[in-house]
Design a protein around this motif. Sequence first.
Motif, PDB file in Angstrom:
ATOM      1  N   CYS A 355       0.822  -1.213   0.000  1.00 19.16           N
ATOM      2  CA  CYS A 355       0.000   0.000   0.000  1.00 19.16           C
ATOM      3  C   CYS A 355       0.857   1.265   0.000  1.00 19.16           C
ATOM      4  N   THR A 356       1.817   1.320   0.924  1.00 20.48           N
ATOM      5  CA  THR A 356       2.605   2.547   1.073  1.00 20.48           C
ATOM      6  C   THR A 356       3.446   2.837  -0.162  1.00 20.48           C
ATOM      7  N   ALA A 357       3.813   1.796  -0.924  1.00 15.05           N
ATOM      8  CA  ALA A 357       4.581   2.007  -2.151  1.00 15.05           C
ATOM      9  C   ALA A 357       3.772   2.790  -3.178  1.00 15.05           C
ATOM     10  N   SER A 358       2.441   2.800  -3.012  1.00 18.08           N
ATOM     11  CA  SER A 358       1.569   3.561  -3.916  1.00 18.08           C
ATOM     12  C   SER A 358       0.945   4.758  -3.219  1.00 18.08           C
ATOM     13  N   GLY A 359       1.507   5.148  -2.088  1.00 11.62           N
ATOM     14  CA  GLY A 359       1.006   6.315  -1.379  1.00 11.62           C
ATOM     15  C   GLY A 359      -0.330   6.089  -0.724  1.00 11.62           C
ATOM     16  N   GLN A 360      -0.626   4.859  -0.328  1.00 13.85           N
ATOM     17  CA  GLN A 360      -1.890   4.511   0.303  1.00 13.85           C
ATOM     18  C   GLN A 360      -1.628   3.936   1.693  1.00 13.85           C
ATOM     19  N   THR A 361      -2.685   3.856   2.500  1.00 16.56           N
ATOM     20  CA  THR A 361      -2.557   3.296   3.839  1.00 16.56           C
ATOM     21  C   THR A 361      -3.086   1.867   3.852  1.00 16.56           C
ATOM     22  N   CYS A 362      -2.574   1.065   4.797  1.00 17.16           N
ATOM     23  CA  CYS A 362      -3.003  -0.324   4.943  1.00 17.16           C
ATOM     24  C   CYS A 362      -3.881  -0.447   6.182  1.00 17.16           C
ATOM     25  N   ASN A 363      -4.940  -1.245   6.064  1.00 17.33           N
ATOM     26  CA  ASN A 363      -5.852  -1.451   7.189  1.00 17.33           C
ATOM     27  C   ASN A 363      -6.208  -2.924   7.299  1.00 17.33           C
ATOM     28  N   ASP A 364      -6.110  -3.469   8.501  1.00 14.63           N
ATOM     29  CA  ASP A 364      -6.518  -4.852   8.779  1.00 14.63           C
ATOM     30  C   ASP A 364      -7.656  -4.778   9.785  1.00 14.63           C
ATOM     31  N   PRO A 365      -8.925  -4.851   9.330  1.00 15.83           N
ATOM     32  CA  PRO A 365     -10.066  -4.618  10.229  1.00 15.83           C
ATOM     33  C   PRO A 365     -10.274  -5.700  11.281  1.00 15.83           C
ATOM     34  N   ASP A 366      -9.883  -6.934  10.985  1.00 13.83           N
ATOM     35  CA  ASP A 366     -10.086  -8.041  11.931  1.00 13.83           C
ATOM     36  C   ASP A 366      -8.800  -8.843  12.022  1.00 13.83           C
ATOM     37  N   LYS A 367      -8.101  -8.664  13.114  1.00 17.14           N
ATOM     38  CA  LYS A 367      -6.787  -9.295  13.259  1.00 17.14           C
ATOM     39  C   LYS A 367      -6.871 -10.769  13.640  1.00 17.14           C
ATOM     40  N   THR A 368      -8.092 -11.276  13.839  1.00 15.90           N
ATOM     41  CA  THR A 368      -8.257 -12.712  14.082  1.00 15.90           C
ATOM     42  C   THR A 368      -8.585 -13.451  12.796  1.00 15.90           C
ATOM     43  N   ALA A 369      -8.795 -12.702  11.701  1.00 13.72           N
ATOM     44  CA  ALA A 369      -9.089 -13.296  10.392  1.00 13.72           C
ATOM     45  C   ALA A 369      -7.938 -13.018   9.441  1.00 13.72           C
ATOM     46  N   THR A 370      -7.838 -13.802   8.377  1.00 19.48           N
ATOM     47  CA  THR A 370      -6.773 -13.599   7.392  1.00 19.48           C
ATOM     48  C   THR A 370      -7.385 -13.234   6.050  1.00 19.48           C
ATOM     49  N   GLY A 371      -6.602 -12.491   5.245  1.00 19.71           N
ATOM     50  CA  GLY A 371      -7.030 -12.151   3.891  1.00 19.71           C
ATOM     51  C   GLY A 371      -7.989 -10.979   3.811  1.00 19.71           C
ATOM     52  N   ASP A 372      -8.164 -10.206   4.913  1.00 20.29           N
ATOM     53  CA  ASP A 372      -9.121  -9.096   4.893  1.00 20.29           C
ATOM     54  C   ASP A 372      -8.447  -7.723   4.888  1.00 20.29           C
ATOM     55  N   TRP A 373      -7.110  -7.679   4.740  1.00 22.42           N
ATOM     56  CA  TRP A 373      -6.420  -6.394   4.737  1.00 22.42           C
ATOM     57  C   TRP A 373      -6.702  -5.650   3.432  1.00 22.42           C
ATOM     58  N   THR A 374      -6.709  -4.319   3.523  1.00 23.05           N
ATOM     59  CA  THR A 374      -7.017  -3.492   2.354  1.00 23.05           C
ATOM     60  C   THR A 374      -6.029  -2.340   2.224  1.00 23.05           C
ATOM     61  N   CYS A 375      -5.888  -1.864   0.984  1.00 29.22           N
ATOM     62  CA  CYS A 375      -5.176  -0.611   0.706  1.00 29.22           C
ATOM     63  C   CYS A 375      -6.237   0.463   0.546  1.00 29.22           C
ATOM     64  N   ASN A 376      -6.003   1.637   1.187  1.00 29.72           N
ATOM     65  CA  ASN A 376      -6.997   2.710   1.211  1.00 29.72           C
ATOM     66  C   ASN A 376      -6.411   4.005   0.673  1.00 29.72           C
ATOM     67  N   CYS A 377      -7.205   4.713  -0.139  1.00 33.81           N
ATOM     68  CA  CYS A 377      -6.785   6.007  -0.679  1.00 33.81           C
ATOM     69  C   CYS A 377      -6.669   7.024   0.447  1.00 33.81           C
ATOM     70  N   VAL A 378      -5.708   7.948   0.300  1.00 29.18           N
ATOM     71  CA  VAL A 378      -5.501   8.996   1.296  1.00 29.18           C
ATOM     72  C   VAL A 378      -6.261  10.234   0.853  1.00 29.18           C
ATOM     73  N   ALA A 379      -7.107  10.795   1.737  1.00 31.09           N
ATOM     74  CA  ALA A 379      -7.887  11.985   1.417  1.00 31.09           C
ATOM     75  C   ALA A 379      -6.947  13.124   1.000  1.00 31.09           C
ATOM     76  N   PRO A 380      -7.379  13.977   0.044  1.00 33.36           N
ATOM     77  CA  PRO A 380      -8.740  14.058  -0.499  1.00 33.36           C
ATOM     78  C   PRO A 380      -9.049  13.068  -1.636  1.00 33.36           C
ATOM     79  N   ALA A 381      -8.079  12.227  -2.006  1.00 33.68           N
ATOM     80  CA  ALA A 381      -8.368  11.216  -3.030  1.00 33.68           C
ATOM     81  C   ALA A 381      -9.411  10.245  -2.477  1.00 33.68           C
ATOM     82  N   THR A 382     -10.233   9.725  -3.370  1.00 29.15           N
ATOM     83  CA  THR A 382     -11.291   8.803  -2.958  1.00 29.15           C
ATOM     84  C   THR A 382     -11.213   7.535  -3.795  1.00 29.15           C
ATOM     85  N   GLY A 383     -11.782   6.468  -3.253  1.00 34.50           N
ATOM     86  CA  GLY A 383     -11.793   5.179  -3.947  1.00 34.50           C
ATOM     87  C   GLY A 383     -12.182   4.077  -2.998  1.00 34.50           C
ATOM     88  N   THR A 384     -12.717   3.011  -3.539  1.00 31.20           N
ATOM     89  CA  THR A 384     -13.118   1.862  -2.734  1.00 31.20           C
ATOM     90  C   THR A 384     -11.885   1.108  -2.250  1.00 31.20           C
TER      91      THR A 384
END
Length: 434
Positions: A355-384
Motif C-alpha cells: 500500500c505505502t509504495a503507492s502512497g496509500q494506507t493499509c488497514n486490517d479490520p479483523d486481526k483474528t481473520a486472514t485475507g481481509d487487509w485493504t489498501c486505502n486512498c488517502v484523502a482528499p483522493a477517494t476510492g473503494t
Amino acid sequence: WTCECNAPSTGSGMQMPANCSIDECIANTMTCTAAGQTCNDLDFNTVGDWTCDCVAPSTGSGTAMAATCTQVGECMANSMTCTAAGQSCDDPNTTCTQVGECAANSMTCTAAGQSCDDPNTMMTGDWTCNCVAPSTGSATAMVATCVLDECVANGTTCLMGQTCNDPDQTVTGDWTCECNAPTTGSGSQMAATCVLDECVANVMTCTAAGQTCNDPNTSPATTGDWTCDCVAPSTGSGTAMAATCTQVGECMANSMTCTAAGQSCDDPNTMMTGDWTCNCVAPSTGSATAMVATCMLDECVANAATCPMGQTCNDPDQTVTGDWTCECNAPSTGSGMQAAATCQLDECLANGMTCTASGQTCNDPDKTATGDWTCNCVAPATGTPANGGVATCTQVGECAANSMTCTAAGQSCDDPNTMANAMTCTAAGQSCDD
C-alpha cells in the motif's frame, strides 16, 4: 416372567413366546441412502423383503438391494452426480425457462447445485444464487455459501448425556456426538462411547498423600470405585479415599516427611541407615535422599493437544502446576492460560509496503481473520478500499495530472486549494482549466 426377542428383533410375550419383529431398514438403510433412495420394510415379521425405492419423479424399486431408477428430464444425464453423494435427483421442470438476468447467469448457480432468482427484472446486478433446502444461504451475482446444521436431522442419534456438534456447517459429514462433561468421548456420525475417569476429579486426594489414583471401571454407570494406592514398597489401598499404607525399613519412622509433601517414601536397603528417599508421584519426576524432593512436571505432556495448530504449549516453571499456556506462533500474537489462545495477526505488518509504495494506507479490520487487509486512498483522493491489493483512487485538482509523481515515490498527492490559480485567469478576463 416374559419371553424377550433377541436384538435386533423387538417384542415381548408375557408368560408366552413373543411375537418378534425386525425393521430390516435399521441395518440396511445405508444401502439405499448411499444411492439416494429410501428404504422400506413391508413386513416386520418377514426377512429379506426390504426394498430400496427410487425417489419421485424417478421410478423403480429393488428388493434387498439398491434399485435401478428410471430418471426424467435433466436427471437422465445428471442423476449420477446426485446418487454418488447418496442424494436423489429431481428435475421439477423439464423445460425450465429462466427470466430476467437468470437467463444469462443461471448456469453460474446450477453448476453449484443452487437455484437462480432475479427478484426485480427491471434492475441489473440483483440476481441471486440461492441454496436448496434444507441448506440455507444466498448471494448476489455470485455462488452462495450454503449452510446446513446437520444436527437438526441427526441430533437424536446422540444418547442422553451427549451433545450433537456440527463444527463446520458449510461441509457435510463432519457432525459428531460429544460426551457432556465430566465424561469424555466423541462419535463421528454416531453415538459416542463415553468414559468417566473419576481420577480426573479425585487425583489430588491421592497425590497429596504420596499415593497414586486408579479408576478400575471408567464407565459412567460405575462411580465411587476409584482408589488411592500406596506406592511400592509400601502396601495398602483406599476406596474413594486416601489409603493407610504399611511402610517398611526407615520409612516406618520417616514416611510422614514425604507424604506431607505429597510424595512416597522408599527405603531401598533396609540393612542400611540414611538411604531412605522421598519420591515424586507420577507423572511428576524427582527424588531426594533423607529429605523432601523437588518435583518436576511438564504439564505440556498432558495438555499440548489443547493448543491447536499454529500454537505452542509452554510450561514456564515445571516445579509448579497450573501455569501452562498456549502461545501463538510468530508472527501471530496471543496467549491462553490453560486454554487455547485467541491469536491475532496484523497482516499490514507483512503487506503494508504494497500500500505505502503507492502512497496509500493499509488497514486490517479483523486481526483474528486472514485475507481481509485493504489498501486505502488517502484523502482528499477517494476510492473503494482494495482487498489484498492497491486501490484505484480518484484524484482532485492538480493531483489528477500529477499524482503519479507522488505515488511513484510511495507518497500521496494533495491539492489543498483547487481554486488557487483561477484568480490569475479571471483577473485577466480569462477562464481557468485544470
